[in-house]
Design an enzyme around this catalytic site. Structure first.
Site, PDB file in Angstrom:
ATOM      1  N   GLU A 205      34.195   3.033   7.636  1.00  0.00           N
ATOM      2  CA  GLU A 205      35.574   3.235   8.071  1.00  0.00           C
ATOM      3  C   GLU A 205      36.519   2.240   7.394  1.00  0.00           C
ATOM      4  OE1 GLU A 205      32.972   3.725  11.834  1.00  0.00           O
ATOM      5  OE2 GLU A 205      32.857   2.756   9.864  1.00  0.00           O
TER       6      GLU A 205
ATOM      7  N   CYS B  55      35.328  -1.768  14.038  1.00  0.00           N
ATOM      8  CA  CYS B  55      36.028  -0.730  13.279  1.00  0.00           C
ATOM      9  C   CYS B  55      37.115  -0.064  14.113  1.00  0.00           C
ATOM     10  CB  CYS B  55      35.029   0.316  12.782  1.00  0.00           C
ATOM     11  SG  CYS B  55      33.935  -0.295  11.483  1.00  0.00           S
TER      12      CYS B  55
ATOM     13  N   ALA C 136      -0.152  13.417  -0.652  1.00  0.00           N
ATOM     14  CA  ALA C 136      -0.153  14.215  -1.880  1.00  0.00           C
ATOM     15  C   ALA C 136      -1.546  14.808  -2.039  1.00  0.00           C
ATOM     16  CB  ALA C 136       0.199  13.355  -3.089  1.00  0.00           C
TER      17      ALA C 136
ATOM     18  N   THR D 121      -7.276   1.582   0.065  1.00  0.00           N
ATOM     19  CA  THR D 121      -6.396   2.098  -0.989  1.00  0.00           C
ATOM     20  C   THR D 121      -6.070   1.000  -1.996  1.00  0.00           C
ATOM     21  OG1 THR D 121      -5.435   3.731   0.511  1.00  0.00           O
ATOM     22  CG2 THR D 121      -4.156   3.176  -1.450  1.00  0.00           C
TER      23      THR D 121
ATOM     24  N   LEU E  85       3.318  -0.533  -5.225  1.00  0.00           N
ATOM     25  CA  LEU E  85       4.145  -0.073  -4.114  1.00  0.00           C
ATOM     26  C   LEU E  85       5.612  -0.448  -4.284  1.00  0.00           C
ATOM     27  CD1 LEU E  85       1.902  -0.634  -0.967  1.00  0.00           C
ATOM     28  CD2 LEU E  85       2.086   1.363  -2.462  1.00  0.00           C
TER      29      LEU E  85
ATOM     30  N   GLY F 152      -4.538   5.983   2.570  1.00  0.00           N
ATOM     31  CA  GLY F 152      -5.469   7.095   2.436  1.00  0.00           C
ATOM     32  C   GLY F 152      -5.682   7.811   3.751  1.00  0.00           C
TER      33      GLY F 152
ATOM     34  N   SER G  72      -4.583   9.032   9.248  1.00  0.00           N
ATOM     35  CA  SER G  72      -5.151   9.615  10.464  1.00  0.00           C
ATOM     36  C   SER G  72      -4.984   8.688  11.656  1.00  0.00           C
ATOM     37  CB  SER G  72      -6.642   9.913  10.262  1.00  0.00           C
ATOM     38  OG  SER G  72      -6.829  10.905   9.274  1.00  0.00           O
TER      39      SER G  72
END
Length: 327
Positions: free
Chosen positions: A54, A86, A156, A198, A206, A261, A266
């Site tokens: 704003e 604001c 993926a 992983t 990362l 992974g 999970s």
């Protein structure tokens, strides 16, 4: 003449420009509009400690703000934080009307900003394109209501849900366009969580690499990362996942990307901690013999406990498909 719906959608676009700048503040967009519905200027949230959307828009408008309408995706703040309220600036600028996308659930605001504006004689309309705005600000809104980061699980896989082959290889199942899109997801997240398995298998950095810009979210490893792992520096944590999320909230983390992974992903599903799934699927088939399923650690003993979500987006990216599901 633009309708309020058209204007709010433009404000949403303006807010998207702040997506990487604003956290832990919300990525808000704002427009100053004249009496004929013509946009005078736009603004968006700056980096923390600098102007909210704003204020950014009002500064650009200058004297043209007097008698104009302010269109803003999120309710204007009414408290003193890193910046002033604001609402006070809006009234001082002479804005005649404010069109708001959605209420800010932050306990310091939560309708009080609208109340103050109306008490000061400003006309306020609330809820224009609210569903679109709430989708854009989903992680911020969740964080303000629950105190915990919004959890996005990224997967993926092949079309039949395989994330690694019999020998453990997985790079690359999806194509370059999908992998670049996943870097956008990283850049939108303030922390990334993976498991130590992983780290050992893929040794990822990362980081989020978008053209010439490199973003470095907070990296969290469940377990122990090797001393020479590329993911370092990182937080190494174990134990209750909810407690880990609580800790990350104190690090100003609004959104967490779970990019581990099958075991890690999970575990977040089993704990009921996943808010959103982004699943990239390649037009390929791994089969089940000796291969690794995307959620092999997830237990579903009977159809009555099947975890269902809501499909919110489905689109092609290069040769692959991105599926977005709220859970």
């Amino acid at each position: 003449m633009n309708s309020n719906i058209d204007l709010m959608l433009l404000a949403v676009q303006a807010g998207e420009k702040a997506r990487y700048l604003a956290p832990p503040n919300p990525w808000v967009g704002a427009l100053v509009v004249n009496e004929n519905g013509v946009v005078i200027c736009e603004g968006h949230t700056q980096v923390p400690g600098e102007a909210h959307a704003e204020i950014d828009a009002l500064r650009r408008a200058g004297d043209r703000a007097k008698g104009a309408t302010l269109v803003v995706t999120l309710e204007p703040c009414c408290h003193v934080g890193r910046t002033g309220p604001c609402t006070e600036a809006i009234v001082k600028a002479g804005i005649a009307k404010v069109v708001v996308g959605t209420i800010d659930p932050d306990p310091r605001v939560n309708g009080q900003g609208i109340k103050l504006l109306r008490a000061s004689g400003v006309d306020v309309e609330v809820g224009v394109e609210e569903q679109v705005v709430r989708a854009q600000l989903a992680s911020y809104l969740w964080h303000r209501v629950t105190g915990r980061p919004y959890v996005v699980a990224k997967i993926a896989s092949t079309l039949d849900g395989i994330v690694a082959m019999a020998d453990g290889t997985s790079q690359w199942i999806t194509g370059e366009a999908a992998r670049r899109d996943a870097h956008v997801l990283r850049a939108q997240s303030q922390a990334i969580i993976i498991g130590a398995g992983t780290v050992r298998a893929d040794n990822p950095r990362l980081t989020a690499r978008l053209d010439d810009i490199v973003f470095e979210p907070l990296r969290v490893v469940l377990g122990r990362a090797a001393d020479d792992a590329k993911v370092r520096p990182c937080l190494e944590r174990s134990g209750d996942l909810g407690f880990i999320l609580d800790e990350l909230s104190h690090h100003d983390v609004i959104q967490v990307l779970v990019e581990g992974g099958p075991t890690t992903t999970s575990a977040f599903f089993e704990a009921g901690l996943v808010n959103h799934v982004v699943w990239y699927q390649a037009p390929a088939f791994g089969g089940s013999q000796g291969t690794v399923g995307a959620l092999r650690g997830l237990s579903t003993p009977t159809i009555s406990v099947l975890r269902r979500g809501r499909l919110v987006d489905l689109r092609r990216i290069g040769e692959d498909v991105r599926v977005d599901v709220e859970v």
